[in-house]
Scaffold this active site. Structure first.
Site, PDB file in Angstrom:
ATOM      1  N   HIS A  21      39.244  -9.099 -10.933  1.00  9.55           N
ATOM      2  CA  HIS A  21      38.293  -8.005 -10.737  1.00  9.55           C
ATOM      3  C   HIS A  21      38.631  -6.885 -11.726  1.00  9.55           C
ATOM      4  O   HIS A  21      39.801  -6.631 -12.010  1.00  9.55           O
ATOM      5  CB  HIS A  21      38.378  -7.489  -9.291  1.00  9.55           C
ATOM      6  CG  HIS A  21      37.263  -6.557  -8.941  1.00  9.55           C
ATOM      7  ND1 HIS A  21      37.258  -5.241  -9.358  1.00  9.55           N
ATOM      8  CD2 HIS A  21      36.112  -6.744  -8.259  1.00  9.55           C
ATOM      9  CE1 HIS A  21      36.144  -4.664  -8.921  1.00  9.55           C
ATOM     10  NE2 HIS A  21      35.427  -5.558  -8.259  1.00  9.55           N
ATOM     11  N   ASN A  51      32.821  -7.519  -1.179  1.00  8.74           N
ATOM     12  CA  ASN A  51      34.157  -7.061  -1.581  1.00  8.74           C
ATOM     13  C   ASN A  51      34.401  -5.709  -0.900  1.00  8.74           C
ATOM     14  O   ASN A  51      33.849  -4.697  -1.317  1.00  8.74           O
ATOM     15  CB  ASN A  51      34.221  -6.920  -3.113  1.00  8.74           C
ATOM     16  CG  ASN A  51      35.570  -6.398  -3.562  1.00  8.74           C
ATOM     17  OD1 ASN A  51      36.520  -6.345  -2.782  1.00  8.74           O
ATOM     18  ND2 ASN A  51      35.657  -6.016  -4.830  1.00  8.74           N
ATOM     19  N   GLU A 110      38.790  -3.804 -11.446  1.00  4.36           N
ATOM     20  CA  GLU A 110      39.704  -2.767 -10.941  1.00  4.36           C
ATOM     21  C   GLU A 110      41.147  -3.243 -11.034  1.00  4.36           C
ATOM     22  O   GLU A 110      42.061  -2.444 -11.247  1.00  4.36           O
ATOM     23  CB  GLU A 110      39.306  -2.384  -9.504  1.00  4.36           C
ATOM     24  CG  GLU A 110      38.021  -1.566  -9.510  1.00  4.36           C
ATOM     25  CD  GLU A 110      37.192  -1.676  -8.240  1.00  4.36           C
ATOM     26  OE1 GLU A 110      37.706  -2.152  -7.213  1.00  4.36           O
ATOM     27  OE2 GLU A 110      36.005  -1.288  -8.299  1.00  4.36           O
ATOM     28  N   GLY A 159      30.135   0.195  -8.931  1.00  4.98           N
ATOM     29  CA  GLY A 159      30.269   1.428  -8.168  1.00  4.98           C
ATOM     30  C   GLY A 159      29.608   2.640  -8.812  1.00  4.98           C
ATOM     31  O   GLY A 159      29.868   3.775  -8.431  1.00  4.98           O
ATOM     32  N   GLU A 163      30.469  -9.082 -13.954  1.00  5.24           N
ATOM     33  CA  GLU A 163      30.490  -7.741 -13.379  1.00  5.24           C
ATOM     34  C   GLU A 163      30.717  -6.734 -14.502  1.00  5.24           C
ATOM     35  O   GLU A 163      31.878  -6.398 -14.816  1.00  5.24           O
ATOM     36  CB  GLU A 163      31.628  -7.626 -12.361  1.00  5.24           C
ATOM     37  CG  GLU A 163      31.471  -8.515 -11.163  1.00  5.24           C
ATOM     38  CD  GLU A 163      32.008  -7.834  -9.914  1.00  5.24           C
ATOM     39  OE1 GLU A 163      31.212  -7.625  -8.989  1.00  5.24           O
ATOM     40  OE2 GLU A 163      33.190  -7.482  -9.890  1.00  5.24           O
ATOM     41  N   SER A 195      26.713  -2.718  -8.469  1.00 12.53           N
ATOM     42  CA  SER A 195      25.732  -1.836  -7.829  1.00 12.53           C
ATOM     43  C   SER A 195      24.499  -2.559  -7.291  1.00 12.53           C
ATOM     44  O   SER A 195      23.398  -1.993  -7.305  1.00 12.53           O
ATOM     45  CB  SER A 195      25.326  -0.704  -8.786  1.00 12.53           C
ATOM     46  OG  SER A 195      26.436   0.115  -9.064  1.00 12.53           O
ATOM     47  N   LYS A 226      37.082  -4.076  -0.878  1.00  9.93           N
ATOM     48  CA  LYS A 226      38.091  -3.286  -1.619  1.00  9.93           C
ATOM     49  C   LYS A 226      39.116  -2.710  -0.640  1.00  9.93           C
ATOM     50  O   LYS A 226      39.433  -3.358   0.356  1.00  9.93           O
ATOM     51  CB  LYS A 226      37.415  -2.202  -2.458  1.00  9.93           C
ATOM     52  CG  LYS A 226      36.259  -2.742  -3.288  1.00  9.93           C
ATOM     53  CD  LYS A 226      35.819  -1.805  -4.353  1.00  9.93           C
ATOM     54  CE  LYS A 226      34.545  -2.326  -4.982  1.00  9.93           C
ATOM     55  NZ  LYS A 226      34.246  -1.745  -6.258  1.00  9.93           N
TER      56      LYS A 226
HETATM   57  C1  PEP Z   1      32.564  -4.968  -6.891  1.00  7.61           C
HETATM   58  O1  PEP Z   1      33.486  -4.295  -6.448  1.00  7.61           O
HETATM   59  O2  PEP Z   1      32.801  -6.113  -7.261  1.00  7.61           O
HETATM   60  C2  PEP Z   1      31.225  -4.387  -6.967  1.00  7.61           C
HETATM   61  C3  PEP Z   1      30.275  -5.088  -7.505  1.00  7.61           C
HETATM   62  O3  PEP Z   1      31.071  -3.147  -6.441  1.00  7.61           O
HETATM   63  P1  PEP Z   1      29.649  -2.339  -6.309  1.00  7.61           P
HETATM   64  O4  PEP Z   1      28.687  -3.248  -5.642  1.00  7.61           O
HETATM   65  O5  PEP Z   1      30.000  -1.130  -5.502  1.00  7.61           O
HETATM   66  O6  PEP Z   1      29.225  -1.998  -7.706  1.00  7.61           O
END
Ligand code: PEP
Length: 255
Positions: free
Chosen positions: A98, A6, A100, A180, A174, A214, A8
């Protein structure tokens, strides 16, 4: 096994070119594809077509997901992008719900369900994200949150199945507190999610479970369990092609 980068709101055409140059130096993509390992890149909308052209010209067996789409079919929805437009650009699937999008753009569980229906009817592979906040975890309400987020989407999937649509759906657990932040869930957390999904929704949902939050080359092996984790959604670490290659090597290294 499915792996998704992803990106982003990152990358430019130059950055994408360098990224793919780095991936092209690896000669095992076709081997991994033949072993059933699917890798998808999820760029911002403006780069979907450019990325498709670049992947084709390099003969890289990597798919493309959009990061979002509109629930409506078409018409007066300024700034939105439809499922049919994604299909027209040769996109394979779409990330939906997601955290976000939920957090900053007010995306609701019912909107995610609508979008999933629309994606399935247009032949796009949906990757539906769900997961609790730290406060919800502290309050002991994780399982209610998972059911609340997954439930309405699953109803739409069941309806699609009754209409003969067999496209798989992936469910990316998630936890918001892990995205993040450098904090990851542990395998026991994911096992609990898997058990919960199996109990509430059945085997089909449990067998499409991905983990995101992460993930990096240090943590990935410890988060992997056959039959429980069917892939990973990766943000930060997969902005770096070297890290993509390291993670693939950790997971699938043997030739
Ligand atoms: C994500 O944006 O779905 C995500 C898992 O980000 P990160 O790996 O940076 O935690």
């Amino acid at each position: 096994m499915l792996l998704i980068a992803n990106w982003k709101m990152n990358m430019t055409r130059n950055a994408i070119t360098s990224y793919l140059d780095a991936l092209s130096g690896e000669d095992r993509w076709a081997v991994w594809r033949d072993r059933g390992i699917r890798f998808f890149l999820a760029p911002p909308y403006p780069y979907l077509e450019f990325l498709g052209d670049q992947l084709r010209s390099r003969n890289l067996p990597i798919g493309i997901l959009a990061q979002n789409m509109c629930a409506f079919e078409k018409g007066a929805y300024t700034g939105e992008v439809s499922a049919a437009m994604l299909k027209d650009l040769g996109v394979d699937g779409v990330l939906l719900g997601h955290s976000e999008r939920r957090q900053y753009f007010g995306e609701t569980d019912s909107a995610v369900a609508e979008k999933t229906s629309r994606a399935l009817s247009l032949g796009l592979l949906p990757v539906v994200c769900f997961g609790e906040t730290w406060e919800e975890r502290e309050a002991g309400s994780c399982s209610e949150v998972w059911t609340r987020q997954v439930g309405p989407v699953w109803e739409r999937v069941v309806k699609a199945r009754s209409e003969g649509i067999g496209i798989p759906v992936y469910w990316a657990y998630e936890p918001v507190w892990a995205i993040g932040t450098g904090r990851t869930a542990v395998l026991d957390d994911i096992r609990e999610v898997s058990r919960h999904l199996r109990k509430d929704f059945g085997e089909e949902v449990a067998s499409g479970l991905l983990y995101g939050g992460s993930v990096n080359d240090d943590s990935v092996s410890g988060l992997c369990e056959k039959g429980t984790v069917h892939g990973f959604l990766v943000g930060t670490a997969f902005l770096e092609p070297k890290c993509v290659l390291r993670i693939f090597d950790r997971l699938f290294g043997s030739r």
